[in-house]
Design an enzyme around this catalytic site. Structure first.
Site, short mmCIF file in Angstrom:
data_model
loop_
_atom_site.label_atom_id
_atom_site.label_comp_id
_atom_site.label_asym_id
_atom_site.label_seq_id
_atom_site.Cartn_x
_atom_site.Cartn_y
_atom_site.Cartn_z
CG HIS A 1 -1.93 1.08 1.25
ND1 HIS A 1 -3.07 1.05 0.47
CD2 HIS A 1 -1.99 2.25 1.95
CE1 HIS A 1 -3.79 2.13 0.69
NE2 HIS A 1 -3.16 2.89 1.58
CB SER B 1 1.96 -2.90 29.05
OG SER B 1 1.38 -3.70 30.06
CG ASP C 1 3.97 -0.11 36.29
OD1 ASP C 1 2.93 -0.62 36.74
OD2 ASP C 1 4.35 -0.25 35.12
CG HIS D 1 1.65 0.15 33.36
ND1 HIS D 1 2.78 -0.64 33.28
CD2 HIS D 1 0.76 -0.38 32.47
CE1 HIS D 1 2.57 -1.61 32.39
NE2 HIS D 1 1.36 -1.46 31.88
#
Length: 288
Positions: A134, A149, A227, A264
């Site tokens: 594309h 994560s 976190d 986080h």
């Protein structure tokens, strides 16, 4: 055409394209965002960004600030989705950390997931091949990978499972040892089955122990010390990954940065995204 263009947004001198297409891997319609920097080059390197649990392609596009540095350094960014959506599987929408929004970048082998939840093949093969057809000015032979994560886990695993494919890898608060945490047990157990030898094939801490390719670049990781998934729930365990790399004699540096005060979320990611963009720009030959 392979892709439908749902939006074309001017940003930092370049364009953010919001695309959708029918996937053979997931047998659903998939969405993906692609940022193309302002460049007259006929061959623009690419960075893949894999998002975390619950995210769509829009989360990182809107919150990471990655496009600013992609424009500055001259690489494109691909933001895939995190799972099939609307597969119609009973229970896929019940939990935030399993099913919809939580494809875990594996190819499922267990019913009822195996027909649709094939995000490993989708991300590392189908999507890149379709995008190469594309965007004629994007060089998918010169590509790096990062993520956050669940996506940080996906980036590390994808790099280690595809020697020579990615020029560099980095991660924000990655799930480094899913065999050894509740998220891994839930997702690997359901998608891959009870046999843990099948889980090893996707666990970065296991994969780096058997990584033998001669190209062993430095791996950049940032982890927020505040976190809760890191210091309380013990879902992330980057130290396990660093220790496994050392034990295996991995030649590159595991540049693990535990940063005080950060959690986080995307406030954390956007605070350190410049370092990750520079890490990849160097590997892609865009800066010294």
């Amino acid at each position: 055409m392979s892709f439908t263009t749902n939006a074309e947004i001017a940003q930092f001198g370049g364009k953010l394209y919001k695309l959708s297409h029918d996937s053979t891997s997931t047998k659903t319609k998939m969405e993906v965002n692609v940022f193309v920097p302002p460049s007259t080059a006929s061959s623009i390197p690419v960075l893949m960004y894999l998002s975390g649990l619950t995210c769509t392609p829009n989360n990182a596009s809107e919150k990471s600030f990655l496009q600013y540095f992609a424009s500055k350094f001259g690489f494109a960014v691909v933001f895939p989705d995190t799972s099939p959506r609307g597969a119609g599987i009973e229970g896929e929408d019940e939990l935030y950390d399993f099913g919809t929004g939580a494809g875990f970048y594996v190819d499922a082998t267990q019913e009822p997931w195996l027909q649709n939840y094939n995000m490993y093949s989708y991300v590392h093969k189908e999507l890149l091949e379709k995008l190469a057809g594309h965007f004629s000015n994007l060089d998918f032979g010169k590509i790096s990978i990062t993520g956050h994560s669940m996506g940080g886990y996906g980036a590390l695993a994808g790099f280690l499972k595809n020697p020579g494919k990615y020029q560099s890898v980095s991660a924000f608060a990655p799930i480094c040892n899913p065999l050894n945490c509740a998220w891994g047990e839930k997702n690997f157990g359901n998608y891959l089955g009870a046999e843990k030898s099948d889980w090893y094939k996707y666990d970065p801490t296991c994969l780096i122990k058997s990584y033998t390719d001669s190209y062993q670049p430095d791996i950049l990781i940032h982890q927020g010390a505040a976190d809760g998934f890191y210091h309380k729930d013990k879902y992330l365990q980057p130290e396990n990954f660093a220790a496994a790399a050392k034990e295996a004699g991995y030649k590159g540096t595991i540049d693990l940065n535990i940063v005080d005060g950060y959690d986080h979320l995307y406030f954390f990611i956007s605070s350190f995204v410049e370092q990750h963009a520079l890490h990849h720009a160097k590997a892609l030959g865009l800066v010294e």
